[in-house]
Design a protein around this motif. Structure first.
Motif, PDB file in Angstrom:
ATOM      1  N   LYS A   1       0.820  -1.217   0.000  1.00  0.00           N
ATOM      2  CA  LYS A   1       0.000   0.000   0.000  1.00  0.00           C
ATOM      3  C   LYS A   1       0.850   1.262   0.000  1.00  0.00           C
ATOM      4  O   LYS A   1       0.526   2.238  -0.696  1.00  0.00           O
ATOM      5  CB  LYS A   1      -0.920  -0.005   1.223  1.00  0.00           C
ATOM      6  CG  LYS A   1      -1.781   1.249   1.340  1.00  0.00           C
ATOM      7  CD  LYS A   1      -2.696   1.192   2.556  1.00  0.00           C
ATOM      8  CE  LYS A   1      -3.532   2.466   2.659  1.00  0.00           C
ATOM      9  NZ  LYS A   1      -4.457   2.437   3.827  1.00  0.00           N
TER      10      LYS A   1
ATOM     11  N   ARG B   1      -6.934 -11.340   5.395  1.00  0.00           N
ATOM     12  CA  ARG B   1      -8.037 -10.402   5.139  1.00  0.00           C
ATOM     13  C   ARG B   1      -8.402  -9.613   6.394  1.00  0.00           C
ATOM     14  O   ARG B   1      -8.744  -8.426   6.311  1.00  0.00           O
ATOM     15  CB  ARG B   1      -9.250 -11.165   4.608  1.00  0.00           C
ATOM     16  CG  ARG B   1      -9.035 -11.753   3.208  1.00  0.00           C
ATOM     17  CD  ARG B   1     -10.319 -12.321   2.628  1.00  0.00           C
ATOM     18  NE  ARG B   1     -10.077 -12.894   1.312  1.00  0.00           N
ATOM     19  CZ  ARG B   1      -9.943 -14.200   1.069  1.00  0.00           C
ATOM     20  NH1 ARG B   1     -10.031 -15.075   2.080  1.00  0.00           N
ATOM     21  NH2 ARG B   1      -9.726 -14.635  -0.153  1.00  0.00           N
TER      22      ARG B   1
ATOM     23  N   ARG C   1      -8.243  -5.539   6.413  1.00  0.00           N
ATOM     24  CA  ARG C   1      -9.381  -4.676   6.758  1.00  0.00           C
ATOM     25  C   ARG C   1      -9.013  -3.709   7.878  1.00  0.00           C
ATOM     26  O   ARG C   1      -9.342  -2.520   7.818  1.00  0.00           O
ATOM     27  CB  ARG C   1     -10.584  -5.533   7.165  1.00  0.00           C
ATOM     28  CG  ARG C   1     -11.306  -6.187   5.998  1.00  0.00           C
ATOM     29  CD  ARG C   1     -12.648  -6.736   6.437  1.00  0.00           C
ATOM     30  NE  ARG C   1     -12.498  -7.820   7.403  1.00  0.00           N
ATOM     31  CZ  ARG C   1     -12.404  -9.107   7.074  1.00  0.00           C
ATOM     32  NH1 ARG C   1     -12.423  -9.467   5.796  1.00  0.00           N
ATOM     33  NH2 ARG C   1     -12.290 -10.024   8.007  1.00  0.00           N
TER      34      ARG C   1
ATOM     35  N   ASP D   1      -6.838  -0.947   6.625  1.00  0.00           N
ATOM     36  CA  ASP D   1      -7.409  -0.190   5.505  1.00  0.00           C
ATOM     37  C   ASP D   1      -6.633  -0.431   4.206  1.00  0.00           C
ATOM     38  O   ASP D   1      -6.322   0.504   3.466  1.00  0.00           O
ATOM     39  CB  ASP D   1      -7.443   1.303   5.837  1.00  0.00           C
ATOM     40  CG  ASP D   1      -8.354   2.090   4.893  1.00  0.00           C
ATOM     41  OD1 ASP D   1      -9.300   1.480   4.358  1.00  0.00           O
ATOM     42  OD2 ASP D   1      -8.101   3.292   4.682  1.00  0.00           O
ATOM     43  N   VAL D   2      -6.326  -1.691   3.953  1.00  0.00           N
ATOM     44  CA  VAL D   2      -5.663  -2.073   2.703  1.00  0.00           C
ATOM     45  C   VAL D   2      -6.732  -2.535   1.719  1.00  0.00           C
ATOM     46  O   VAL D   2      -7.621  -3.323   2.076  1.00  0.00           O
ATOM     47  CB  VAL D   2      -4.634  -3.197   2.940  1.00  0.00           C
ATOM     48  CG1 VAL D   2      -4.034  -3.680   1.619  1.00  0.00           C
ATOM     49  CG2 VAL D   2      -3.530  -2.712   3.876  1.00  0.00           C
ATOM     50  N   ASP D   3      -6.651  -2.066   0.501  1.00  0.00           N
ATOM     51  CA  ASP D   3      -7.630  -2.378  -0.538  1.00  0.00           C
ATOM     52  C   ASP D   3      -7.787  -3.892  -0.714  1.00  0.00           C
ATOM     53  O   ASP D   3      -6.799  -4.642  -0.686  1.00  0.00           O
ATOM     54  CB  ASP D   3      -7.187  -1.740  -1.855  1.00  0.00           C
ATOM     55  CG  ASP D   3      -8.154  -2.019  -2.986  1.00  0.00           C
ATOM     56  OD1 ASP D   3      -9.214  -1.379  -3.023  1.00  0.00           O
ATOM     57  OD2 ASP D   3      -7.837  -2.904  -3.812  1.00  0.00           O
ATOM     58  N   GLU D   4      -9.035  -4.340  -0.900  1.00  0.00           N
ATOM     59  CA  GLU D   4      -9.312  -5.774  -1.024  1.00  0.00           C
ATOM     60  C   GLU D   4      -8.573  -6.406  -2.196  1.00  0.00           C
ATOM     61  O   GLU D   4      -8.071  -7.529  -2.096  1.00  0.00           O
ATOM     62  CB  GLU D   4     -10.821  -6.001  -1.184  1.00  0.00           C
ATOM     63  CG  GLU D   4     -11.620  -5.747   0.085  1.00  0.00           C
ATOM     64  CD  GLU D   4     -13.087  -6.092  -0.100  1.00  0.00           C
ATOM     65  OE1 GLU D   4     -13.409  -6.749  -1.120  1.00  0.00           O
ATOM     66  OE2 GLU D   4     -13.901  -5.715   0.759  1.00  0.00           O
ATOM     67  N   MET D   5      -8.512  -5.698  -3.321  1.00  0.00           N
ATOM     68  CA  MET D   5      -7.835  -6.259  -4.492  1.00  0.00           C
ATOM     69  C   MET D   5      -6.335  -6.394  -4.242  1.00  0.00           C
ATOM     70  O   MET D   5      -5.712  -7.374  -4.658  1.00  0.00           O
ATOM     71  CB  MET D   5      -8.099  -5.381  -5.720  1.00  0.00           C
ATOM     72  CG  MET D   5      -9.546  -5.391  -6.185  1.00  0.00           C
ATOM     73  SD  MET D   5      -9.801  -4.429  -7.692  1.00  0.00           S
ATOM     74  CE  MET D   5      -8.773  -5.328  -8.855  1.00  0.00           C
ATOM     75  N   LEU D   6      -5.769  -5.421  -3.536  1.00  0.00           N
ATOM     76  CA  LEU D   6      -4.347  -5.484  -3.198  1.00  0.00           C
ATOM     77  C   LEU D   6      -4.083  -6.661  -2.261  1.00  0.00           C
ATOM     78  O   LEU D   6      -3.102  -7.397  -2.420  1.00  0.00           O
ATOM     79  CB  LEU D   6      -3.922  -4.167  -2.542  1.00  0.00           C
ATOM     80  CG  LEU D   6      -2.426  -3.825  -2.530  1.00  0.00           C
ATOM     81  CD1 LEU D   6      -1.892  -3.718  -3.950  1.00  0.00           C
ATOM     82  CD2 LEU D   6      -2.209  -2.517  -1.779  1.00  0.00           C
TER      83      LEU D   6
END
Length: 344
Positions: free
Chosen positions: A42, A152, A156, A159-164
């Motif tokens: 990120k 996961r 969460r 705050d790391v993007d789900e796709m990343l």
């Protein structure tokens, strides 16, 4: 760079991104690696800083790092807990059973059972305090579940993007049971126990837990944790021969108790008393003797006594000792159980 001292708080810096806390075992280290990887993806980079105390060396290292950074805490002390209560980044505590962490700790470090138990107990006290910070979050790490679930949860919270996060999961092949992933990631083999060692570790799970509703009350502390006060310092599970001069008979357990008022109930047997023997018990905590009790015993039988004491400093080890207060010409003493109950 301004000088720092051991009394300085952790400086508030925008590059401090998260803290992973957990018992000193493979699951915690793997969770920290996942967190570091996610944050590096990120932010472009991420350093890991061990944070168990606020020594001058630790604070200087924190102050010197300008890259994005996360903290790893295994055995945090009171100063760390206080400093983190004033920070604002996520605090994630990895949920592990004491028995599982103890087995892993012994395998990785070739540590002895009692040394391991005391280290893990101390870690549990500090991590429990971190969990009491309002933003402290308990992260499930069931080894039978997919390692991707652990990744996961961390993503969460940070705050790391789900796709990343999914890209990392795919690259690391984390859609497998966490236990299998750990087995491939770490080379040591976790020992299996049976009999008394296994029972001791299982009993510790009933006391040291991040889930208060699961804790046993009262907790019957394994007598194996008390040891004879003379070499070779064997577990105090066999009868103690009282013949000889006044002396300390047993020491231990050097565990750590949460702060509050405590009640202990000791059950013991005295036998072969052809004369009157003076037996003493004391409790030390908070760097002082909390109470002392002495008993004149001239008859054989099974006895129990109540001990009431208060713990103010949970980071200082608790000790229960048995003494022969006067020299004896005969007699045996056997400790059966020490039940501990927190009263508030």
């Amino acid at each position: 760079m301004e000088p720092v001292t051991a009394l300085s708080p952790i400086p508030s810096k925008s590059n401090h991104l998260a803290l992973i806390g957990g018992l000193p075992c493979s699951v915690t280290y793997f969770a920290a690696e996942l967190c570091r990887d996610l944050l590096a993806r990120k932010h472009g980079a991420c350093e890991v800083i061990a944070l168990n105390d606020l020594s001058e060396a630790t604070l200087e290292k924190i102050a010197a790092i300008d890259l994005p950074a996360m903290f790893l805490s295994e055995i945090p002390d009171a100063a760390v807990v206080e400093a983190l209560s004033q920070s604002d980044f996520p605090i994630l505590i990895i949920d592990q059973r004491v028995s599982d962490a103890s087995r892993d700790f012994m395998a990785a470090r070739e540590a002895k059972l009692l040394d391991t138990v005391r280290t893990i107990a101390r870690a549990q006290i500090g991590l429990g305090a971190l969990l009491e910070i309002p933003r402290g979050e308990l992260v499930a790490a069931d080894q039978a579940q997919s390692a991707a679930d652990l990744a996961r949860q961390i993503a969460r919270a940070c705050d790391v993007d789900e796709m990343l996060a999914q890209r990392m999961i795919d690259e690391r092949q984390l859609d497998r049971p966490l236990g299998a992933v750990l087995g491939a990631h770490f080379t040591h083999e976790t020992p299996s126990f049976s009999g008394e060692p296994a029972g001791l570790l299982d009993e510790l799970d009933r006391f040291y837990t991040f889930h208060p509703e699961r804790a046993a009350s009262p907790w019957h502390m394994p007598v194996d944790l008390l040891v004879e006060a003379a070499p070779p310092y064997l577990p105090a599970t066999d009868p103690l021969n009282l013949l000889g001069p006044a002396r300390c008979l047993t020491i231990g357990p050097y565990l750590y108790l949460p702060s509050g008022d405590w009640k202990g109930v000791l059950t013991f047997t005295s036998s072969s008393n052809r004369s009157t023997n003076t037996i003493g018990f004391d409790v030390t905590a908070d760097e002082e003797i909390k109470l002392e009790e002495n008993f004149e015993i001239s008859v054989d039988g099974k006895f129990s006594i109540e001990l009431h004491f208060r713990i103010s400093d949970p980071y200082y080890p608790f000790e229960f000792r048995t003494h022969l207060r006067r020299g004896a010409i005969d007699g045996e003493l056997r400790l059966h159980s020490l039940a501990l109950e927190r009263r508030g």
